[in-house]
Design a protein around this motif. Structure first.
Motif, PDB file in Angstrom:
ATOM      1  N   ALA A 280       1.141  -0.779   0.089  1.00 49.79           N
ATOM      2  CA  ALA A 280      -0.231   0.064  -0.200  1.00 49.79           C
ATOM      3  C   ALA A 280       0.557   1.249   0.567  1.00 49.79           C
ATOM      4  N   GLY A 281       0.192   2.681  -0.272  1.00 50.88           N
ATOM      5  CA  GLY A 281       1.228   3.722   0.033  1.00 50.88           C
ATOM      6  C   GLY A 281      -0.136   4.745   0.730  1.00 50.88           C
ATOM      7  N   GLY A 282       0.879   5.403   1.416  1.00 46.49           N
ATOM      8  CA  GLY A 282      -0.274   6.649   1.790  1.00 46.49           C
ATOM      9  C   GLY A 282       0.997   8.237   1.408  1.00 46.49           C
ATOM     10  N   ILE A 283      -0.147   8.801   0.963  1.00 42.91           N
ATOM     11  CA  ILE A 283       0.321  10.621   0.629  1.00 42.91           C
ATOM     12  C   ILE A 283      -0.434  11.128   1.844  1.00 42.91           C
ATOM     13  N   TRP A 284       1.194  11.663   2.446  1.00 44.87           N
ATOM     14  CA  TRP A 284       1.124  12.611   3.527  1.00 44.87           C
ATOM     15  C   TRP A 284       1.301  14.042   3.737  1.00 44.87           C
ATOM     16  N   LEU A 285       0.128  14.709   4.248  1.00 46.06           N
ATOM     17  CA  LEU A 285       0.975  16.177   4.027  1.00 46.06           C
ATOM     18  C   LEU A 285       1.989  16.377   5.231  1.00 46.06           C
ATOM     19  N   ALA A 286       3.520  16.593   5.170  1.00 49.51           N
ATOM     20  CA  ALA A 286       4.140  16.633   5.545  1.00 49.51           C
ATOM     21  C   ALA A 286       5.071  18.405   5.592  1.00 49.51           C
ATOM     22  N   SER A 287       5.326  18.277   7.085  1.00 49.17           N
ATOM     23  CA  SER A 287       6.205  20.256   7.854  1.00 49.17           C
ATOM     24  C   SER A 287       7.633  19.310   8.117  1.00 49.17           C
ATOM     25  N   SER A 288       8.603  20.644   8.409  1.00 45.57           N
ATOM     26  CA  SER A 288       9.440  19.685   9.503  1.00 45.57           C
ATOM     27  C   SER A 288       8.268  19.157  10.785  1.00 45.57           C
ATOM     28  N   GLU A 289       7.771  19.633  11.445  1.00 43.44           N
ATOM     29  CA  GLU A 289       7.578  19.851  12.615  1.00 43.44           C
ATOM     30  C   GLU A 289       6.529  18.183  13.329  1.00 43.44           C
ATOM     31  N   ALA A 290       5.382  17.821  11.450  1.00 40.61           N
ATOM     32  CA  ALA A 290       4.025  17.039  11.619  1.00 40.61           C
ATOM     33  C   ALA A 290       4.537  16.622  10.660  1.00 40.61           C
ATOM     34  N   SER A 291       3.670  15.573  10.277  1.00 39.35           N
ATOM     35  CA  SER A 291       2.953  14.840   9.266  1.00 39.35           C
ATOM     36  C   SER A 291       1.980  13.752   9.361  1.00 39.35           C
ATOM     37  N   PHE A 292       0.670  14.184   8.484  1.00 40.50           N
ATOM     38  CA  PHE A 292      -0.330  12.871   8.592  1.00 40.50           C
ATOM     39  C   PHE A 292      -0.709  12.840   6.924  1.00 40.50           C
ATOM     40  N   PRO A 293      -1.322  10.633   7.021  1.00 43.95           N
ATOM     41  CA  PRO A 293      -1.673  10.301   5.646  1.00 43.95           C
ATOM     42  C   PRO A 293      -2.803  10.837   5.261  1.00 43.95           C
ATOM     43  N   VAL A 294      -3.056  11.565   4.078  1.00 46.05           N
ATOM     44  CA  VAL A 294      -4.973  11.994   3.550  1.00 46.05           C
ATOM     45  C   VAL A 294      -5.241  11.013   2.916  1.00 46.05           C
ATOM     46  N   GLU A 295      -4.216  10.135   2.071  1.00 45.99           N
ATOM     47  CA  GLU A 295      -5.067   9.199   0.543  1.00 45.99           C
ATOM     48  C   GLU A 295      -3.754   8.225   1.180  1.00 45.99           C
ATOM     49  N   TRP A 296      -4.601   7.297   0.464  1.00 45.53           N
ATOM     50  CA  TRP A 296      -4.272   5.837   0.765  1.00 45.53           C
ATOM     51  C   TRP A 296      -4.839   4.813  -1.072  1.00 45.53           C
ATOM     52  N   THR A 297      -3.492   4.654  -0.829  1.00 46.31           N
ATOM     53  CA  THR A 297      -3.736   3.062  -2.509  1.00 46.31           C
ATOM     54  C   THR A 297      -3.602   1.711  -1.623  1.00 46.31           C
ATOM     55  N   LEU A 298      -4.251   1.131  -2.727  1.00 42.08           N
ATOM     56  CA  LEU A 298      -3.622  -0.050  -2.429  1.00 42.08           C
ATOM     57  C   LEU A 298      -3.252  -1.037  -3.559  1.00 42.08           C
ATOM     58  N   THR A 299      -2.359  -1.504  -3.674  1.00 40.81           N
ATOM     59  CA  THR A 299      -1.654  -1.980  -5.371  1.00 40.81           C
ATOM     60  C   THR A 299      -2.680  -3.638  -5.244  1.00 40.81           C
ATOM     61  N   LEU A 300      -2.576  -4.071  -6.223  1.00 41.20           N
ATOM     62  CA  LEU A 300      -3.529  -5.128  -6.619  1.00 41.20           C
ATOM     63  C   LEU A 300      -2.403  -5.395  -7.151  1.00 41.20           C
ATOM     64  N   PRO A 301      -2.467  -7.122  -7.009  1.00 39.35           N
ATOM     65  CA  PRO A 301      -1.243  -7.447  -8.053  1.00 39.35           C
ATOM     66  C   PRO A 301      -2.398  -8.596  -9.104  1.00 39.35           C
ATOM     67  N   GLY A 302      -1.410  -8.826  -9.573  1.00 39.79           N
ATOM     68  CA  GLY A 302      -2.670  -9.025 -11.330  1.00 39.79           C
ATOM     69  C   GLY A 302      -3.724 -10.549 -10.586  1.00 39.79           C
ATOM     70  N   PRO A 303      -3.772 -10.984 -10.298  1.00 33.77           N
ATOM     71  CA  PRO A 303      -4.490 -12.336  -9.943  1.00 33.77           C
ATOM     72  C   PRO A 303      -6.155 -11.654  -9.016  1.00 33.77           C
ATOM     73  N   TRP A 304      -5.687 -10.287  -8.802  1.00 36.59           N
ATOM     74  CA  TRP A 304      -6.951 -10.130  -8.019  1.00 36.59           C
ATOM     75  C   TRP A 304      -7.428  -9.079  -8.838  1.00 36.59           C
ATOM     76  N   THR A 305      -6.973  -8.806 -10.074  1.00 46.73           N
ATOM     77  CA  THR A 305      -8.023  -7.432 -11.360  1.00 46.73           C
ATOM     78  C   THR A 305      -7.944  -9.147 -11.992  1.00 46.73           C
ATOM     79  N   SER A 306      -7.854  -9.832 -12.536  1.00 45.37           N
ATOM     80  CA  SER A 306      -8.017 -10.729 -13.975  1.00 45.37           C
ATOM     81  C   SER A 306      -8.668 -11.935 -12.835  1.00 45.37           C
ATOM     82  N   GLU A 307      -8.614 -12.227 -11.621  1.00 43.62           N
ATOM     83  CA  GLU A 307      -9.417 -13.585 -11.634  1.00 43.62           C
ATOM     84  C   GLU A 307     -10.961 -12.855 -11.290  1.00 43.62           C
TER      85      GLU A 307
END
Length: 430
Positions: free
Chosen positions: A135-162
């Motif tokens: 998976a992957g998170g997109i984080w809004l980041a500063s030098s003091e703190a960071s926050f995840p706001v969006e996520w992706t989940l990668t789907l290997p081939g069988p999860w989209t072809s089957e």
């Protein structure tokens, strides 16, 4: 991993903050009972010790609560995108000096094969093949703190072809099998196009294979970036002027090492540590190297390759490519190092609120859980249980640096692309 339990007074204050977050971010949920179960789940994420499963959040013997939470997370058809968008927009207005969007990979190892997206695959972050979700998170980041706001989940081939597997997991027809980097880039593109956010640099690590498509995707929307690359990456350079020979091609490591006489010293403080660090930096203008099956752009887009020597290192050890042309080298380096800020907050805050702990099998359930974990992360970090001794409350109007108008985002000048011949080698300590 040991998961700390919040003191009662801290947990109470964060629970009060969660009530505010429900009204701010969950207005898109159509029913009051959905918002109530969101409140129950968020409080469970920040207050339950141990693994944040639905059963643990519901508590021993609370079978009706467990069933309702299971329905809310895994089956209820509420859309997670408006919640994430509201979270991102509010953090932009209230968080301190946000600097960049940072893409942080997340690997969740699994024992079985039924969790959505799980598969046996090579994972660069682990350096080995593992049975896992990527998976992957997109984080809004500063030098003091960071926050995840969006996520992706990668789907290997069988999860989209089957088809049967796809239907059982409830994977949308629009979902495709891509690399983790491609998933992250497409998420950033959607955010830039539809979330009404200020344009900020995207910081992420990219493999040699993925780099051409990443450069092309960001160029389409004029998105500024700082991309960490491998030293083996072939780069083209030279030949910009009328009487200059070239262009030449060499590994990024060799080009940077040939410029060691032009290094600049940067003193900085590592995220989460009190001691200072010293890094040597240099850079070179390069030309984007296209994929073998794509024509060479005309004219090639100018880019900057940056390289760093860490303490006691004889050879350059870290490399980045950027299209940002209006910032000194030291600032670009500090942008690149926001990945350390995100890694620290991931370990200290996001993991303790259970970002890895979802045990369901549905695509929808995974994204619902990740969304609520993101809100719990914000509550934990900005409430009294967080590290920040003087947090900016999500519940109050923005308290902005620089004296600009309250209630409106601070003006941020978008980074300008590099222009041929522009020098970016001077550095200063910020």
């Amino acid at each position: 991993m040991v998961r700390a339990v919040l003191p009662e007074d801290s947990a109470t204050e964060i629970s009060e903050l969660i009530d505010v977050l429900i009204s701010l971010f969950f207005e898109s949920l159509p029913r009051r009972d959905q918002r109530n179960w969101a409140r129950v789940y968020l409080n469970g994420l920040v207050r339950t010790s141990g693994k944040k499963t639905i059963r643990n959040i519901a508590g021993t013997g609370a079978s009706s609560v467990e069933q309702s939470l299971q329905q809310f997370i895994s089956k209820s058809p509420w859309d997670w995108t408006p919640v994430r968008r509201s979270l991102a927009q509010h953090l932009e207005r209230t968080a301190r000096r946000p600097l960049a969007w940072v893409v942080q990979p997340m690997v969740i190892e699994k024992a079985g094969d039924r969790s959505v997206g799980v598969g046996r695959q090579f994972v660069p972050q682990l350096g080995r093949t593992a049975n896992c979700q990527q998976a992957g998170g997109i984080w809004l980041a500063s030098s003091e703190a960071s926050f995840p706001v969006e996520w992706t989940l990668t789907l290997p081939g069988p999860w989209t072809s089957e088809l049967l597997r796809r239907r059982r997991a409830g994977i949308p027809d629009t979902a495709r099998s891509q690399t983790p980097a491609q998933d992250a880039v497409h998420a950033v593109q959607r955010m830039a196009a539809t979330w009404q956010l200020q344009r900020r640099p995207v910081v992420m690590e990219v493999s040699n294979t993925d780099l051409p498509s990443v450069l092309e995707a960001f160029a389409l929307q004029d998105i500024p970036f700082v991309l960490k690359v491998d030293g083996s990456l072939p780069v083209s350079f030279g030949g910009a002027g009328r009487h200059k020979p070239g262009p030449y091609t060499a590994p990024a490591r060799e080009l940077i090492d040939s410029l060691r006489s032009q290094r600049r010293v940067v003193e900085w403080t590592r995220h989460g540590r009190a001691e200072g660090a010293v890094t040597l930096l240099t850079s070179a203008h390069i030309l984007a190297t296209p994929a073998e099956d794509r024509p060479v752009p005309a004219p090639p887009a100018p880019l900057l390759l940056m390289g760093a020597w860490t303490e006691a290192s004889l050879l350059p050890s870290e490399f980045w490519i950027t299209n940002i042309g209006d910032r000194p080298l030291a600032q670009l380096f500090l942008l690149a190092k926001l990945t350390d800020r995100v890694a620290l907050d991931f370990t200290e805050t996001c993991e303790p609120v259970g970002i890895r702990d979802f045990e369901g099998r549905s695509f929808r359930g995974w994204h619902h859980h990740a969304t609520l974990a993101s809100v719990a992360h914000a509550a934990r970090l900005l409430g009294t249980g967080g590290r920040n001794p003087d947090p900016v409350s999500l519940a109050s109007p923005a308290r902005y640096p620089g004296g600009h108008t309250p209630g409106r985002p601070p003006a941020v000048l978008p980074p300008r692309p590099l222009i041929p011949g522009q020098s970016a080698r001077r550095a200063f300590i910020r």
